[in-house]
Design a protein around this motif. Structure first.
Motif, short mmCIF file in Angstrom:
data_model
loop_
_atom_site.label_atom_id
_atom_site.label_comp_id
_atom_site.label_asym_id
_atom_site.label_seq_id
_atom_site.Cartn_x
_atom_site.Cartn_y
_atom_site.Cartn_z
N VAL A 92 18.60 20.02 -14.80
CA VAL A 92 17.57 20.76 -15.49
C VAL A 92 16.54 21.19 -14.47
O VAL A 92 16.17 20.42 -13.58
CB VAL A 92 16.90 19.87 -16.58
N SER A 93 16.08 22.41 -14.55
CA SER A 93 15.06 22.86 -13.60
C SER A 93 13.72 22.98 -14.33
O SER A 93 13.65 23.36 -15.49
CB SER A 93 15.45 24.20 -12.97
N LEU A 94 12.68 22.62 -13.62
CA LEU A 94 11.32 22.72 -14.13
C LEU A 94 10.53 23.65 -13.23
O LEU A 94 10.65 23.59 -12.02
CB LEU A 94 10.64 21.35 -14.14
N GLU A 95 9.73 24.52 -13.84
CA GLU A 95 8.90 25.42 -13.05
C GLU A 95 7.52 24.81 -12.88
O GLU A 95 6.97 24.22 -13.81
CB GLU A 95 8.79 26.77 -13.76
N HIS A 96 7.00 24.95 -11.67
CA HIS A 96 5.65 24.46 -11.37
C HIS A 96 4.88 25.55 -10.66
O HIS A 96 5.45 26.40 -9.98
CB HIS A 96 5.70 23.22 -10.46
N VAL A 97 3.57 25.50 -10.81
CA VAL A 97 2.71 26.44 -10.11
C VAL A 97 2.75 26.12 -8.63
O VAL A 97 2.51 24.97 -8.24
CB VAL A 97 1.26 26.34 -10.64
N ARG A 98 3.06 27.09 -7.83
CA ARG A 98 3.13 26.86 -6.39
C ARG A 98 1.71 26.72 -5.83
O ARG A 98 0.80 27.43 -6.24
CB ARG A 98 3.84 28.03 -5.71
N ASP A 99 1.57 25.80 -4.90
CA ASP A 99 0.29 25.55 -4.24
C ASP A 99 -0.83 25.22 -5.21
O ASP A 99 -1.98 25.61 -5.04
CB ASP A 99 -0.11 26.73 -3.34
N SER A 100 -0.49 24.48 -6.24
CA SER A 100 -1.48 24.01 -7.21
C SER A 100 -2.49 23.12 -6.49
O SER A 100 -2.13 22.38 -5.58
CB SER A 100 -0.73 23.22 -8.29
N PRO A 101 -3.77 23.18 -6.87
CA PRO A 101 -4.73 22.26 -6.26
C PRO A 101 -4.25 20.82 -6.42
O PRO A 101 -3.66 20.46 -7.43
CB PRO A 101 -6.01 22.51 -7.07
N SER B 267 0.83 -1.20 0.00
CA SER B 267 0.00 0.00 0.00
C SER B 267 0.87 1.25 0.00
O SER B 267 2.03 1.23 0.41
CB SER B 267 -0.92 0.00 1.22
N ASP B 268 0.27 2.34 -0.46
CA ASP B 268 0.98 3.62 -0.49
C ASP B 268 0.01 4.74 -0.81
O ASP B 268 -1.08 4.51 -1.34
CB ASP B 268 2.09 3.57 -1.55
N GLU B 269 0.44 5.95 -0.50
CA GLU B 269 -0.29 7.15 -0.87
C GLU B 269 0.57 7.94 -1.86
O GLU B 269 1.78 7.82 -1.86
CB GLU B 269 -0.56 8.06 0.35
N SER B 270 -0.09 8.74 -2.66
CA SER B 270 0.61 9.63 -3.59
C SER B 270 -0.18 10.92 -3.71
O SER B 270 -1.40 10.93 -3.49
CB SER B 270 0.76 8.97 -4.96
N THR B 271 0.53 11.98 -4.04
CA THR B 271 -0.10 13.28 -4.24
C THR B 271 -0.06 13.62 -5.72
O THR B 271 0.98 13.51 -6.36
CB THR B 271 0.63 14.37 -3.43
N LYS C 78 2.72 18.72 -11.23
CA LYS C 78 3.87 18.57 -10.34
C LYS C 78 3.86 17.16 -9.76
O LYS C 78 2.83 16.65 -9.35
CB LYS C 78 3.81 19.60 -9.21
N VAL C 79 5.03 16.54 -9.72
CA VAL C 79 5.17 15.19 -9.19
C VAL C 79 6.09 15.23 -7.99
O VAL C 79 7.17 15.82 -8.05
CB VAL C 79 5.73 14.23 -10.27
N ASN C 80 5.66 14.61 -6.89
CA ASN C 80 6.51 14.50 -5.70
C ASN C 80 7.65 13.56 -6.03
O ASN C 80 7.44 12.40 -6.33
CB ASN C 80 5.69 13.97 -4.53
N THR C 81 8.88 14.07 -5.95
CA THR C 81 10.03 13.24 -6.31
C THR C 81 10.71 12.63 -5.09
O THR C 81 11.81 12.10 -5.20
CB THR C 81 11.06 14.06 -7.11
N HIS C 82 10.06 12.68 -3.93
CA HIS C 82 10.67 12.11 -2.72
C HIS C 82 11.06 10.65 -2.93
O HIS C 82 12.14 10.22 -2.55
CB HIS C 82 9.71 12.24 -1.54
#
Length: 196
Positions: free
Chosen positions: A44-53, A18-22, A28-32
């Motif tokens: 390489v840097s990627l820009e993402h919208v901060r606090d995206s729903p 089992s696992d959870e994902s956001t 935006k993908v959680n890369t943890h």
């Protein structure tokens, strides 16, 4: 757990991982827990919208079935929220599939999983048969979470949710996640577990 697998080649057939994902509407993908290997420059840097729903989603996976998706309505997953999900969503489904009491339940060491009430519940529901942090079957507390959800399910779902276009809103995001999980076939799941 490694020794259990070595001693019983069919052990993994009884494990529910089992696992959870956001998932963010912005893509935006959680890369943890994500490891990306490539031949190109990794700086390489990627820009993402901060606090995206976003939505937090739970799934569990066996050699035959995907349980889920379950969407947490709360913004933050606490131990109590996680325990409610287990009791109201996952365990009733597992009870239908596990008449003999063979299932071993795996969860990683995320803080909500470590709540004392969660451990008490799992000890009662899966006596000696659950895998996790401080569980009867140990799961390394800082493991890279190399479970079938990490190396298969979440990538498969994210590929379908965010390609060829991003969802317009959270409602569409949930619908795409649900549809992609429904695409899982028994043949796909069996190939995830092939051990040659």
């Amino acid at each position: 757990m490694f020794h259990r697998i070595q001693d019983d080649e069919n052990f993994l057939d009884s494990v529910i991982f089992s696992d959870e994902s956001t998932f963010h509407v912005s893509g935006k993908v959680n890369t943890h827990n994500c490891r990306i290997w490539g031949s190109e420059n990794s700086r390489v840097s990627l820009e993402h919208v901060r606090d995206s729903p976003k939505v937090n989603v739970f799934c569990a996976l066996s050699t035959e079935r995907v349980y889920g998706p379950f969407f947490f309505m709360e913004r933050t997953i606490t131990g109590s929220v996680y325990l409610d999900m287990l009791q109201e969503f996952l365990i009733p489904q597992l009870d239908e599939d596990d008449q003999e009491g063979r299932i071993h339940f795996q969860q990683d060491g995320a803080p909500p999983h470590y709540l004392g009430e969660v451990h008490e519940y799992l000890n009662a529901r899966f006596p000696g048969r659950w895998i996790g942090r401080a569980a009867p079957i140990a799961w390394p507390p800082r493991s890279p979470d190399l479970t079938p959800l990490e190396f298969f399910l979440w990538g498969f779902v994210k590929d379908r949710v965010f390609v060829p276009s991003l969802p317009a809103n959270v409602v569409e995001l949930r619908a795409r996640i649900t549809a992609s999980v429904a695409e899982m076939t028994p043949e796909m799941l069996r190939s995830v577990w092939l051990r040659d």
